[in-house]
Each structure stands twice: as C-alpha cells, then as structure tokens.
Design a protein around this motif. Structure first.
Motif, PDB file in Angstrom:
ATOM      1  N   ALA A 128       0.407 116.126 -28.352  1.00 42.69           N
ATOM      2  CA  ALA A 128      -0.519 115.793 -27.267  1.00 42.69           C
ATOM      3  C   ALA A 128      -1.849 115.286 -27.822  1.00 42.69           C
ATOM      4  O   ALA A 128      -2.424 114.315 -27.322  1.00 42.69           O
ATOM      5  CB  ALA A 128      -0.743 117.007 -26.375  1.00 42.69           C
ATOM      6  N   ALA A 129      -2.346 115.940 -28.876  1.00 43.64           N
ATOM      7  CA  ALA A 129      -3.619 115.517 -29.470  1.00 43.64           C
ATOM      8  C   ALA A 129      -3.504 114.121 -30.070  1.00 43.64           C
ATOM      9  O   ALA A 129      -4.412 113.289 -29.920  1.00 43.64           O
ATOM     10  CB  ALA A 129      -4.046 116.521 -30.539  1.00 43.64           C
ATOM     11  N   ALA A 130      -2.390 113.844 -30.746  1.00 43.21           N
ATOM     12  CA  ALA A 130      -2.197 112.518 -31.337  1.00 43.21           C
ATOM     13  C   ALA A 130      -2.136 111.456 -30.252  1.00 43.21           C
ATOM     14  O   ALA A 130      -2.685 110.358 -30.401  1.00 43.21           O
ATOM     15  CB  ALA A 130      -0.923 112.499 -32.172  1.00 43.21           C
ATOM     16  N   ASN A 131      -1.474 111.791 -29.141  1.00 44.69           N
ATOM     17  CA  ASN A 131      -1.368 110.843 -28.036  1.00 44.69           C
ATOM     18  C   ASN A 131      -2.731 110.571 -27.429  1.00 44.69           C
ATOM     19  O   ASN A 131      -3.086 109.424 -27.123  1.00 44.69           O
ATOM     20  CB  ASN A 131      -0.399 111.386 -26.990  1.00 44.69           C
ATOM     21  N   ARG A 132      -3.535 111.641 -27.253  1.00 46.04           N
ATOM     22  CA  ARG A 132      -4.889 111.462 -26.700  1.00 46.04           C
ATOM     23  C   ARG A 132      -5.769 110.662 -27.652  1.00 46.04           C
ATOM     24  O   ARG A 132      -6.551 109.811 -27.225  1.00 46.04           O
ATOM     25  CB  ARG A 132      -5.518 112.832 -26.419  1.00 46.04           C
ATOM     26  N   ASN A 133      -5.653 110.946 -28.952  1.00 44.76           N
ATOM     27  CA  ASN A 133      -6.440 110.186 -29.924  1.00 44.76           C
ATOM     28  C   ASN A 133      -6.064 108.710 -29.908  1.00 44.76           C
ATOM     29  O   ASN A 133      -6.919 107.836 -30.044  1.00 44.76           O
ATOM     30  CB  ASN A 133      -6.235 110.766 -31.324  1.00 44.76           C
ATOM     31  N   GLY A 134      -4.768 108.442 -29.759  1.00 46.39           N
ATOM     32  CA  GLY A 134      -4.330 107.049 -29.667  1.00 46.39           C
ATOM     33  C   GLY A 134      -4.900 106.359 -28.445  1.00 46.39           C
ATOM     34  O   GLY A 134      -5.303 105.195 -28.504  1.00 46.39           O
ATOM     35  N   ALA A 135      -4.950 107.088 -27.332  1.00 43.37           N
ATOM     36  CA  ALA A 135      -5.524 106.520 -26.115  1.00 43.37           C
ATOM     37  C   ALA A 135      -7.006 106.217 -26.294  1.00 43.37           C
ATOM     38  O   ALA A 135      -7.498 105.162 -25.877  1.00 43.37           O
ATOM     39  CB  ALA A 135      -5.314 107.477 -24.940  1.00 43.37           C
ATOM     40  N   GLN A 136      -7.733 107.139 -26.929  1.00 51.44           N
ATOM     41  CA  GLN A 136      -9.166 106.923 -27.124  1.00 51.44           C
ATOM     42  C   GLN A 136      -9.429 105.765 -28.077  1.00 51.44           C
ATOM     43  O   GLN A 136     -10.349 104.962 -27.872  1.00 51.44           O
ATOM     44  CB  GLN A 136      -9.828 108.188 -27.647  1.00 51.44           C
ATOM     45  N   THR A 137      -8.620 105.659 -29.121  1.00 49.17           N
ATOM     46  CA  THR A 137      -8.763 104.535 -30.047  1.00 49.17           C
ATOM     47  C   THR A 137      -8.545 103.207 -29.325  1.00 49.17           C
ATOM     48  O   THR A 137      -9.293 102.246 -29.518  1.00 49.17           O
ATOM     49  CB  THR A 137      -7.756 104.669 -31.204  1.00 49.17           C
ATOM     50  N   ALA A 138      -7.520 103.167 -28.487  1.00 50.96           N
ATOM     51  CA  ALA A 138      -7.231 101.944 -27.734  1.00 50.96           C
ATOM     52  C   ALA A 138      -8.353 101.620 -26.757  1.00 50.96           C
ATOM     53  O   ALA A 138      -8.744 100.455 -26.601  1.00 50.96           O
ATOM     54  CB  ALA A 138      -5.904 102.099 -26.987  1.00 50.96           C
ATOM     55  N   ALA A 139      -8.896 102.642 -26.096  1.00 51.18           N
ATOM     56  CA  ALA A 139      -9.989 102.418 -25.145  1.00 51.18           C
ATOM     57  C   ALA A 139     -11.236 101.907 -25.860  1.00 51.18           C
ATOM     58  O   ALA A 139     -11.905 100.974 -25.389  1.00 51.18           O
ATOM     59  CB  ALA A 139     -10.298 103.707 -24.388  1.00 51.18           C
ATOM     60  N   ASP A 140     -11.565 102.511 -27.000  1.00 52.13           N
ATOM     61  CA  ASP A 140     -12.736 102.072 -27.767  1.00 52.13           C
ATOM     62  C   ASP A 140     -12.585 100.606 -28.193  1.00 52.13           C
ATOM     63  O   ASP A 140     -13.519  99.797 -28.046  1.00 52.13           O
ATOM     64  CB  ASP A 140     -12.920 102.945 -29.009  1.00 52.13           C
ATOM     65  N   ALA A 141     -11.414 100.281 -28.737  1.00 54.60           N
ATOM     66  CA  ALA A 141     -11.182  98.913 -29.206  1.00 54.60           C
ATOM     67  C   ALA A 141     -11.224  97.917 -28.055  1.00 54.60           C
ATOM     68  O   ALA A 141     -11.774  96.813 -28.188  1.00 54.60           O
ATOM     69  CB  ALA A 141      -9.835  98.832 -29.929  1.00 54.60           C
ATOM     70  N   ALA A 142     -10.667  98.301 -26.919  1.00 59.59           N
ATOM     71  CA  ALA A 142     -10.634  97.398 -25.771  1.00 59.59           C
ATOM     72  C   ALA A 142     -12.039  97.141 -25.223  1.00 59.59           C
ATOM     73  O   ALA A 142     -12.404  95.998 -24.906  1.00 59.59           O
ATOM     74  CB  ALA A 142      -9.740  97.986 -24.682  1.00 59.59           C
ATOM     75  N   ALA A 143     -12.835  98.200 -25.092  1.00 55.73           N
ATOM     76  CA  ALA A 143     -14.202  98.030 -24.576  1.00 55.73           C
ATOM     77  C   ALA A 143     -15.035  97.173 -25.517  1.00 55.73           C
ATOM     78  O   ALA A 143     -15.777  96.283 -25.076  1.00 55.73           O
ATOM     79  CB  ALA A 143     -14.856  99.398 -24.381  1.00 55.73           C
ATOM     80  N   LEU A 144     -14.923  97.423 -26.812  1.00 56.98           N
ATOM     81  CA  LEU A 144     -15.665  96.616 -27.789  1.00 56.98           C
ATOM     82  C   LEU A 144     -15.225  95.160 -27.748  1.00 56.98           C
ATOM     83  O   LEU A 144     -16.052  94.254 -27.854  1.00 56.98           O
ATOM     84  CB  LEU A 144     -15.460  97.187 -29.196  1.00 56.98           C
ATOM     85  N   ALA A 145     -13.931  94.931 -27.579  1.00 58.81           N
ATOM     86  CA  ALA A 145     -13.433  93.552 -27.552  1.00 58.81           C
ATOM     87  C   ALA A 145     -13.983  92.781 -26.355  1.00 58.81           C
ATOM     88  O   ALA A 145     -14.382  91.617 -26.485  1.00 58.81           O
ATOM     89  CB  ALA A 145     -11.906  93.558 -27.524  1.00 58.81           C
ATOM     90  N   ALA A 146     -14.010  93.417 -25.188  1.00 53.27           N
ATOM     91  CA  ALA A 146     -14.556  92.752 -24.001  1.00 53.27           C
ATOM     92  C   ALA A 146     -16.038  92.436 -24.198  1.00 53.27           C
ATOM     93  O   ALA A 146     -16.506  91.342 -23.862  1.00 53.27           O
ATOM     94  CB  ALA A 146     -14.355  93.626 -22.766  1.00 53.27           C
ATOM     95  N   ALA A 147     -16.778  93.398 -24.757  1.00 57.00           N
ATOM     96  CA  ALA A 147     -18.211  93.182 -24.981  1.00 57.00           C
ATOM     97  C   ALA A 147     -18.451  92.102 -26.034  1.00 57.00           C
ATOM     98  O   ALA A 147     -19.367  91.281 -25.904  1.00 57.00           O
ATOM     99  CB  ALA A 147     -18.882  94.491 -25.397  1.00 57.00           C
ATOM    100  N   GLN A 148     -17.642  92.070 -27.083  1.00 59.82           N
ATOM    101  CA  GLN A 148     -17.817  91.053 -28.116  1.00 59.82           C
ATOM    102  C   GLN A 148     -17.496  89.657 -27.597  1.00 59.82           C
ATOM    103  O   GLN A 148     -18.145  88.679 -27.981  1.00 59.82           O
ATOM    104  CB  GLN A 148     -16.938  91.395 -29.321  1.00 59.82           C
ATOM    105  N   GLU A 149     -16.514  89.571 -26.710  1.00 61.77           N
ATOM    106  CA  GLU A 149     -16.204  88.276 -26.098  1.00 61.77           C
ATOM    107  C   GLU A 149     -17.390  87.778 -25.277  1.00 61.77           C
ATOM    108  O   GLU A 149     -17.762  86.604 -25.348  1.00 61.77           O
ATOM    109  CB  GLU A 149     -14.962  88.411 -25.224  1.00 61.77           C
ATOM    110  N   ARG A 150     -18.009  88.677 -24.517  1.00 62.97           N
ATOM    111  CA  ARG A 150     -19.196  88.283 -23.742  1.00 62.97           C
ATOM    112  C   ARG A 150     -20.351  87.928 -24.673  1.00 62.97           C
ATOM    113  O   ARG A 150     -21.097  86.963 -24.431  1.00 62.97           O
ATOM    114  CB  ARG A 150     -19.580  89.403 -22.780  1.00 62.97           C
ATOM    115  N   ARG A 151     -20.527  88.679 -25.758  1.00 67.53           N
ATOM    116  CA  ARG A 151     -21.562  88.359 -26.749  1.00 67.53           C
ATOM    117  C   ARG A 151     -21.373  86.956 -27.296  1.00 67.53           C
ATOM    118  O   ARG A 151     -22.343  86.188 -27.425  1.00 67.53           O
ATOM    119  CB  ARG A 151     -21.511  89.366 -27.893  1.00 67.53           C
ATOM    120  N   ASP A 152     -20.136  86.605 -27.630  1.00 70.35           N
ATOM    121  CA  ASP A 152     -19.876  85.280 -28.186  1.00 70.35           C
ATOM    122  C   ASP A 152     -20.185  84.185 -27.168  1.00 70.35           C
ATOM    123  O   ASP A 152     -20.686  83.113 -27.521  1.00 70.35           O
ATOM    124  CB  ASP A 152     -18.416  85.173 -28.640  1.00 70.35           C
TER     125      ASP A 152
END
Length: 202
Positions: free
Chosen positions: A36-60
C-alpha cells in the motif's frame, strides 16, 4: 535420568504452530502495508511530475511570449504575471507525465495564472493481500506546482525623439543582469529557466 514423556512434545506442538502462524500473519501484514505504501508513493510521484510538467509547459509558453514582445517592454510585466496572448492549455503535459509514471490524471486545474493542481490515480491496484478489499484498490494523490518570475526591470524614460529602441535591463535572481538590445541573437537571450522558476507548492 527421568523418563522423557512424549506428552510434553505433544503439548509444545500446538504452541509452536500458533507462534509460527502468528509470525506468518505479521509477515503478510507488513507485506500488505508495504504494498500500500509503495502504491501511494507511486501515486504521489506521478502527481508531482504531472503538476510540474503542466507548470513547465506554461512557463515555456510565457517565455516564448516574452521573446515575441522583446521590443515592447510595456508588455513584459503582464507576461511575468502570467498574462499573454495565445496561451494554450497545458494539462496535456500533465497527462503525458502521469502516463509515464503508470497513472491517470483525474483532474488538472489552473489555479489562477501561475499555478496548477493535478490529481492522479495509479493504474495498478494494491493487489491481493490479507487486508480485505485491496484487490481493486487504487491510490490517489494530489500535487500543486507554481510558476514564479525570477526577474525584475525598470522601464526607461521614453523620449519621443529617440529613434533607437532602448530595452530595460533584466535583473534576475542569482545576480544575473541581462543587458538587452534589439540585435541580441536569440541564443544569447534568457532561457525559460532564467526567466521563471517552477517548483512544487509547499
């Protein structure tokens, strides 16, 4: 030497079975918690990467708008504040990054002009375990990323008789001062990461 009674061994055997069974139960329980912890960590990693990607696209995009408005410094501040013509949706980048982390975007929201919040769900379930109901359980996580201008400037005094365009000096974080002029080659102009900082919200 007193005789050895087989009954003693018989009495110890159920205790042995009970102890081994308890240890196995604990092992499976720890394994389930780890899953369960590994699954939650995977979800958080994906959420962090996704939010940063959207913001970086807007920055560009904002950086591109700044380059297009290089000769019109009156528009610079609006761009640094997140306002520019022709800005396109950025959440497609969040979906890309979530997919690369084996997750799906449930929502992607622009919080104002310079922030994105993304919620994702893992594609994989926690899996079979001794904990009932985990077979189909998927983890969710949310992350927010913000875009911040790294530069400031002062508009020069205008002179109606001035023929040459005089561009302001960009004073950016880290002590970088950009002396700009209309003939500056594009490869020598500030890059998106020079103009804007993108990071996860606290």
């Amino acid at each position: 030497m007193p005789p050895r009674h087989s009954g003693d061994a018989g009495q110890a055997f159920p205790i042995y079975i009970t102890v081994v069974g308890g240890l196995l139960f604990l092992a499976f329980a720890y394994f389930a918690v780890g899953q369960a912890a590994a699954n939650r960590n995977g979800a958080q990693t994906a959420a962090d990467a996704a939010a940063l990607a959207a913001a970086q696209e807007r920055r560009d995009q904002l950086s591109g708008a700044w380059l297009e408005s290089l000769l019109d410094p009156g528009k610079w501040q609006d761009i640094f504040d997140g306002m520019a013509d022709g800005l396109r949706p950025s959440c497609w980048r969040a979906e890309q990054l979530a997919a690369s982390n084996d997750a799906t975007v449930l929502s992607c929201t622009a919080d104002g002009l310079l922030s994105y919040t993304v919620e994702v769900q893992t594609n994989k379930t926690v899996g079979d375990s001794i904990v009932p109901g985990t077979e189909t359980k998927k983890s969710r996580a949310t992350a927010s990323a913000v875009i911040e201008s790294r530069c400031g400037f002062e508009l020069p005094a205008t002179d109606a008789e001035e023929k040459d365009v005089k561009l302001p000096t960009l004073n950016c974080e880290g002590g970088a001062d950009w002396e700009l002029n209309p003939e500056t080659p594009e490869d020598l102009l500030p890059k998106p990461e020079d103009l804007f900082d993108v990071h996860l919200a606290d």
